[in-house]
Design a protein around this motif. Structure first.
Motif, PDB file in Angstrom:
ATOM      1  N   ALA A 116       0.845  -1.187  -0.091  1.00 51.58           N
ATOM      2  CA  ALA A 116      -0.073   0.110  -0.053  1.00 51.58           C
ATOM      3  C   ALA A 116       0.830   1.222   0.118  1.00 51.58           C
ATOM      4  O   ALA A 116       0.647   2.241  -0.567  1.00 51.58           O
ATOM      5  N   ALA A 117       1.858   1.206   0.673  1.00 52.47           N
ATOM      6  CA  ALA A 117       2.905   2.374   0.825  1.00 52.47           C
ATOM      7  C   ALA A 117       3.452   2.555  -0.567  1.00 52.47           C
ATOM      8  O   ALA A 117       3.302   3.893  -1.065  1.00 52.47           O
ATOM      9  N   ALA A 118       3.877   1.590  -1.320  1.00 56.44           N
ATOM     10  CA  ALA A 118       4.467   1.802  -2.739  1.00 56.44           C
ATOM     11  C   ALA A 118       3.295   2.340  -3.406  1.00 56.44           C
ATOM     12  O   ALA A 118       3.771   3.251  -4.379  1.00 56.44           O
ATOM     13  N   ALA A 119       2.244   1.761  -3.370  1.00 53.39           N
ATOM     14  CA  ALA A 119       1.129   2.431  -4.291  1.00 53.39           C
ATOM     15  C   ALA A 119       0.910   3.798  -4.134  1.00 53.39           C
ATOM     16  O   ALA A 119       0.811   4.538  -5.025  1.00 53.39           O
ATOM     17  N   ALA A 120       0.877   4.238  -2.662  1.00 53.46           N
ATOM     18  CA  ALA A 120       0.495   5.715  -2.342  1.00 53.46           C
ATOM     19  C   ALA A 120       1.685   6.483  -3.006  1.00 53.46           C
ATOM     20  O   ALA A 120       1.296   7.483  -3.414  1.00 53.46           O
ATOM     21  N   SER A 121       2.883   6.109  -2.766  1.00 53.93           N
ATOM     22  CA  SER A 121       3.945   6.643  -3.212  1.00 53.93           C
ATOM     23  C   SER A 121       3.937   6.860  -4.714  1.00 53.93           C
ATOM     24  O   SER A 121       4.107   8.091  -5.517  1.00 53.93           O
ATOM     25  N   ALA A 122       4.245   5.905  -5.298  1.00 55.94           N
ATOM     26  CA  ALA A 122       4.325   5.739  -6.861  1.00 55.94           C
ATOM     27  C   ALA A 122       3.038   6.533  -7.531  1.00 55.94           C
ATOM     28  O   ALA A 122       3.289   7.409  -8.466  1.00 55.94           O
ATOM     29  N   ILE A 123       1.797   6.339  -7.268  1.00 58.06           N
ATOM     30  CA  ILE A 123       0.507   6.819  -8.042  1.00 58.06           C
ATOM     31  C   ILE A 123       0.287   8.200  -7.390  1.00 58.06           C
ATOM     32  O   ILE A 123       0.149   9.023  -8.419  1.00 58.06           O
ATOM     33  N   GLY A 124       0.740   8.364  -6.137  1.00 55.81           N
ATOM     34  CA  GLY A 124       0.466   9.796  -5.778  1.00 55.81           C
ATOM     35  C   GLY A 124       1.503  10.739  -6.173  1.00 55.81           C
ATOM     36  O   GLY A 124       1.108  11.910  -6.744  1.00 55.81           O
ATOM     37  N   SER A 125       2.607  10.393  -6.567  1.00 58.31           N
ATOM     38  CA  SER A 125       3.730  11.314  -7.227  1.00 58.31           C
ATOM     39  C   SER A 125       3.253  11.353  -8.732  1.00 58.31           C
ATOM     40  O   SER A 125       3.554  12.819  -8.999  1.00 58.31           O
ATOM     41  N   ILE A 126       2.615  10.899  -9.262  1.00 52.79           N
ATOM     42  CA  ILE A 126       2.395  10.912 -10.707  1.00 52.79           C
ATOM     43  C   ILE A 126       0.935  11.556 -10.985  1.00 52.79           C
ATOM     44  O   ILE A 126       0.786  12.729 -11.458  1.00 52.79           O
ATOM     45  N   MET A 127      -0.089  11.379  -9.819  1.00 55.65           N
ATOM     46  CA  MET A 127      -1.553  11.836 -10.132  1.00 55.65           C
ATOM     47  C   MET A 127      -1.729  13.133  -9.254  1.00 55.65           C
ATOM     48  O   MET A 127      -2.287  14.107  -9.723  1.00 55.65           O
ATOM     49  N   ALA A 128      -0.690  13.292  -8.217  1.00 55.63           N
ATOM     50  CA  ALA A 128      -1.067  14.725  -7.467  1.00 55.63           C
ATOM     51  C   ALA A 128      -0.931  15.942  -8.003  1.00 55.63           C
ATOM     52  O   ALA A 128      -1.574  16.849  -8.096  1.00 55.63           O
ATOM     53  N   PHE A 384       0.751   9.170   5.947  1.00 58.18           N
ATOM     54  CA  PHE A 384       1.955   9.794   6.101  1.00 58.18           C
ATOM     55  C   PHE A 384       2.664   9.766   4.792  1.00 58.18           C
ATOM     56  O   PHE A 384       3.365  10.688   4.529  1.00 58.18           O
ATOM     57  N   VAL A 385       2.764   8.544   4.145  1.00 55.99           N
ATOM     58  CA  VAL A 385       3.379   8.432   2.883  1.00 55.99           C
ATOM     59  C   VAL A 385       2.635   9.339   1.919  1.00 55.99           C
ATOM     60  O   VAL A 385       3.571  10.157   1.205  1.00 55.99           O
ATOM     61  N   GLY A 386       1.326   9.403   1.832  1.00 57.67           N
ATOM     62  CA  GLY A 386       0.687  10.400   0.968  1.00 57.67           C
ATOM     63  C   GLY A 386       1.024  11.706   1.341  1.00 57.67           C
ATOM     64  O   GLY A 386       1.080  12.591   0.119  1.00 57.67           O
ATOM     65  N   LEU A 387       0.901  12.143   2.476  1.00 57.35           N
ATOM     66  CA  LEU A 387       1.211  13.627   2.774  1.00 57.35           C
ATOM     67  C   LEU A 387       2.490  14.072   2.472  1.00 57.35           C
ATOM     68  O   LEU A 387       2.695  15.133   1.947  1.00 57.35           O
ATOM     69  N   GLY A 388       3.695  12.951   2.677  1.00 59.05           N
ATOM     70  CA  GLY A 388       4.821  13.406   2.409  1.00 59.05           C
ATOM     71  C   GLY A 388       5.088  13.450   0.862  1.00 59.05           C
ATOM     72  O   GLY A 388       6.038  14.326   0.397  1.00 59.05           O
ATOM     73  N   VAL A 389       4.351  12.673  -0.056  1.00 54.53           N
ATOM     74  CA  VAL A 389       4.436  12.702  -1.385  1.00 54.53           C
ATOM     75  C   VAL A 389       4.284  14.030  -2.041  1.00 54.53           C
ATOM     76  O   VAL A 389       4.792  14.781  -2.784  1.00 54.53           O
ATOM     77  N   THR A 390       3.108  14.478  -1.543  1.00 54.62           N
ATOM     78  CA  THR A 390       2.427  15.729  -1.819  1.00 54.62           C
ATOM     79  C   THR A 390       2.892  17.064  -1.112  1.00 54.62           C
ATOM     80  O   THR A 390       2.283  18.171  -1.509  1.00 54.62           O
ATOM     81  N   GLN A 391       3.564  16.856  -0.030  1.00 57.94           N
ATOM     82  CA  GLN A 391       3.666  17.825   1.003  1.00 57.94           C
ATOM     83  C   GLN A 391       2.519  18.735   1.415  1.00 57.94           C
ATOM     84  O   GLN A 391       2.532  19.995   1.297  1.00 57.94           O
ATOM     85  N   THR A 392       1.670  17.915   1.788  1.00 63.62           N
ATOM     86  CA  THR A 392       0.280  18.360   2.345  1.00 63.62           C
ATOM     87  C   THR A 392       0.430  18.292   3.838  1.00 63.62           C
ATOM     88  O   THR A 392       0.345  17.424   4.326  1.00 63.62           O
ATOM     89  N   PRO A 393      -0.183  19.435   4.571  1.00 65.28           N
ATOM     90  CA  PRO A 393      -0.430  19.366   6.112  1.00 65.28           C
ATOM     91  C   PRO A 393      -1.741  18.385   6.214  1.00 65.28           C
ATOM     92  O   PRO A 393      -2.644  18.409   5.593  1.00 65.28           O
ATOM     93  N   MET A 394      -1.739  17.533   7.593  1.00 64.96           N
ATOM     94  CA  MET A 394      -2.706  16.833   7.986  1.00 64.96           C
ATOM     95  C   MET A 394      -3.998  17.618   7.891  1.00 64.96           C
ATOM     96  O   MET A 394      -4.950  16.870   7.550  1.00 64.96           O
ATOM     97  N   THR A 395      -4.028  18.864   8.322  1.00 61.44           N
ATOM     98  CA  THR A 395      -5.494  19.344   8.849  1.00 61.44           C
ATOM     99  C   THR A 395      -6.077  19.649   7.309  1.00 61.44           C
ATOM    100  O   THR A 395      -7.175  19.907   7.474  1.00 61.44           O
ATOM    101  N   ARG A 396      -5.324  19.846   6.175  1.00 58.49           N
ATOM    102  CA  ARG A 396      -5.831  20.039   5.173  1.00 58.49           C
ATOM    103  C   ARG A 396      -6.591  18.964   4.434  1.00 58.49           C
ATOM    104  O   ARG A 396      -7.476  18.706   3.442  1.00 58.49           O
ATOM    105  N   VAL A 397      -6.218  17.594   4.889  1.00 53.65           N
ATOM    106  CA  VAL A 397      -6.677  16.245   4.383  1.00 53.65           C
ATOM    107  C   VAL A 397      -7.921  15.791   5.206  1.00 53.65           C
ATOM    108  O   VAL A 397      -8.810  15.123   4.526  1.00 53.65           O
ATOM    109  N   LEU A 398      -7.736  16.010   6.479  1.00 53.62           N
ATOM    110  CA  LEU A 398      -8.568  14.926   7.345  1.00 53.62           C
ATOM    111  C   LEU A 398     -10.173  15.252   6.955  1.00 53.62           C
ATOM    112  O   LEU A 398     -10.915  14.585   6.700  1.00 53.62           O
TER     113      LEU A 398
END
Length: 433
Positions: A116-128, A384-398
């Motif tokens: 799941a972490a690899a998917a969030a990192s790989a797909i998130g870095s392309i799609m975000a 946290f992988v998804g937040l790190g890939v996109t540099q997004t704060p937690m408060t914006r995602v919840l």
């Protein structure tokens, strides 16, 4: 004595976790402290060392480092981009098209890589970045990415289902792999439904209907990657090779594919091997200490005590499953998936068996429960992988995560109370009577 052991185990583990001690160390120290009322320190240390060593002495566990290495090779080999292109061609005409693309691509990549972490990192870095350019809210993009990435833990091949097989005393890995398909796809479809409703409400852009030529060309480009699923799962179910041998085949296939795509060079291999080794070491240390904790649980007869207490509380199957789900959802918010499966399987599986629940069905309930925990603070690793890939704060995602949580919990309830969602495919292939 068992309730004193429970108290020591829970309190020591919670205190160590709050102090910021790494979770594998928390488990190991809490296990030793739980042993001390029953035995002196020296035998307790010796016993834990023995249990850690014997806990890893399993041929089945050899599949995990292979699948981890295969996942790293796929992550670096250009597979994610090809899956995104295919998903975009297939789903581009739906409301909130890019959200659906993210979900489908994450399902496919998560299933292929087993992470799941690899998917969030790989797909998130392309799609975000793509979604941001099209005007999508960044928090919404991250919420879609992290929740859909967990579907790959249900759709095989899945490392965590291998871990459950070990913890449950040898439940068939092939049967578990088959059981994960329908629940994993169900979670993905419900996430698409919620994402589409939010996108329609916010009037996010819709792409034009793709041409058949583009759909075919993107599918053809992604087909070699998708073929890995057929090779691995078909080989296991067909009895051609074991799960461990299938994992080795996955590594060889992923390496050849990455080299053919020319997105991984031979000089990159040492770095990939080092990254995979680091991940493997973390996972296996968690497994080793969790196996030691599972032993002390059995030694103190804690699973039997929990089973008796739950069955004394009520004999209503629906209510007991609801209690188990509630406990696991709470556990998932502060404990990583691997130790949670190893620790709570021996506690709750006897209860499930007493209720007449198939261990294959219970395994899917357990894993789906803990998938939700991967997306929740404060310890959700995929979040946290998804937040790190996109540099997004937690408060914006919840805020955007809440409807996604609702979709996953609905899927969990459906899977819990409709056993055929998990057992239909294993029954078709003769693994369940």
């Amino acid at each position: 004595m068992e309730w004193i052991a429970v108290l020591i185990l829970v309190v020591s583990f919670a205190v160590l976790l709050l102090l910021g001690v790494p979770i594998a160390v928390c488990i190991g120290l809490a296990t030793i402290l739980t042993m001390l009322p029953s035995m002196p320190l020296a035998p307790a240390l010796t016993t834990e060392a023995q249990r850690i060593a014997t806990g890893l002495d399993s041929f089945t566990l050899l599949a995990i480092p292979f699948f981890i290495l295969a996942g790293h090779l796929m992550n670096r080999g250009g597979i994610a981009r090809r899956l995104v292109n295919f998903a975009e061609a297939a789903l581009g005409m739906l409301p909130g098209a890019l959200a659906h693309v993210n979900i489908l691509a994450a399902m496919l990549f998560g299933a292929i890589s087993g992470s799941a972490a690899a998917a969030a990192s790989a797909i998130g870095s392309i799609m975000a970045p793509h979604m941001e350019r099209e005007g999508y809210d960044k928090g919404y993009s991250v919420a879609v990415n992290v929740t859909s990435a967990t579907t790959g833990l249900l759709i095989p091949p899945s490392n965590i289902l291998i871990v459950y097989s070990l913890a449950s005393g040898g439940t068939s890995i092939a049967a578990l792999f088959l059981a994960g398909y329908v629940p994993g796809i169900l979670v993905g479809l419900l996430l698409m439904l919620v994402a589409g409703w939010i996108a329609w409400k916010r009037r996010y852009p819709v792409a034009g209907r793709p041409s058949l030529r583009r759909l075919w060309s993107t599918f053809w480009d992604a087909a070699p990657s998708l073929l890995l699923l057929v090779i691995v799962i078909g080989g296991i179910i067909g009895g051609i090779f074991t799960a461990t041998e299938a994992a080795a085949v996955a590594v060889l296939y992923a390496l050849i594919l990455a080299l053919l795509y020319r997105e991984l060079r031979l000089r990159d291999l040492p770095r990939v091997l080092l990254e995979a080794s680091s991940t493997t070491a973390i996972v296996l240390l968690l497994i080793a200490t969790s196996m030691a904790m599972s032993w002390i649980l059995a030694y103190e007869q804690i699973p039997q005590g929990v089973s008796q207490a739950l069955l004394a509380l009520t004999d209503n199957k629906i209510l007991i499953l609801l209690i188990i789900n509630f406990v696991l959802l709470a556990v998932g918010t502060f404990m990583d998936m691997t130790p949670a499966v190893l620790i709570f399987t021996p506690i709750f599986l006897p209860v499930a068996l007493n209720l007449g629940i198939d261990p294959i069905h219970f395994g899917i309930i357990l894993v789906l429960n803990l998938c939700i925990g991967l997306c929740t603070p404060p310890v959700g690793t995929v979040l946290f992988v998804g937040l790190g890939v996109t540099q997004t704060p937690m408060t914006r995602v919840l805020r955007s995560l809440l409807p996604m949580y609702a979709a996953m919990i609905i899927a969990l309830l459906l899977v819990t109370y409709l056993p055929e969602l998990s057992l239909w495919l294993p029954r078709v292939f003769g693994y369940v009577e």
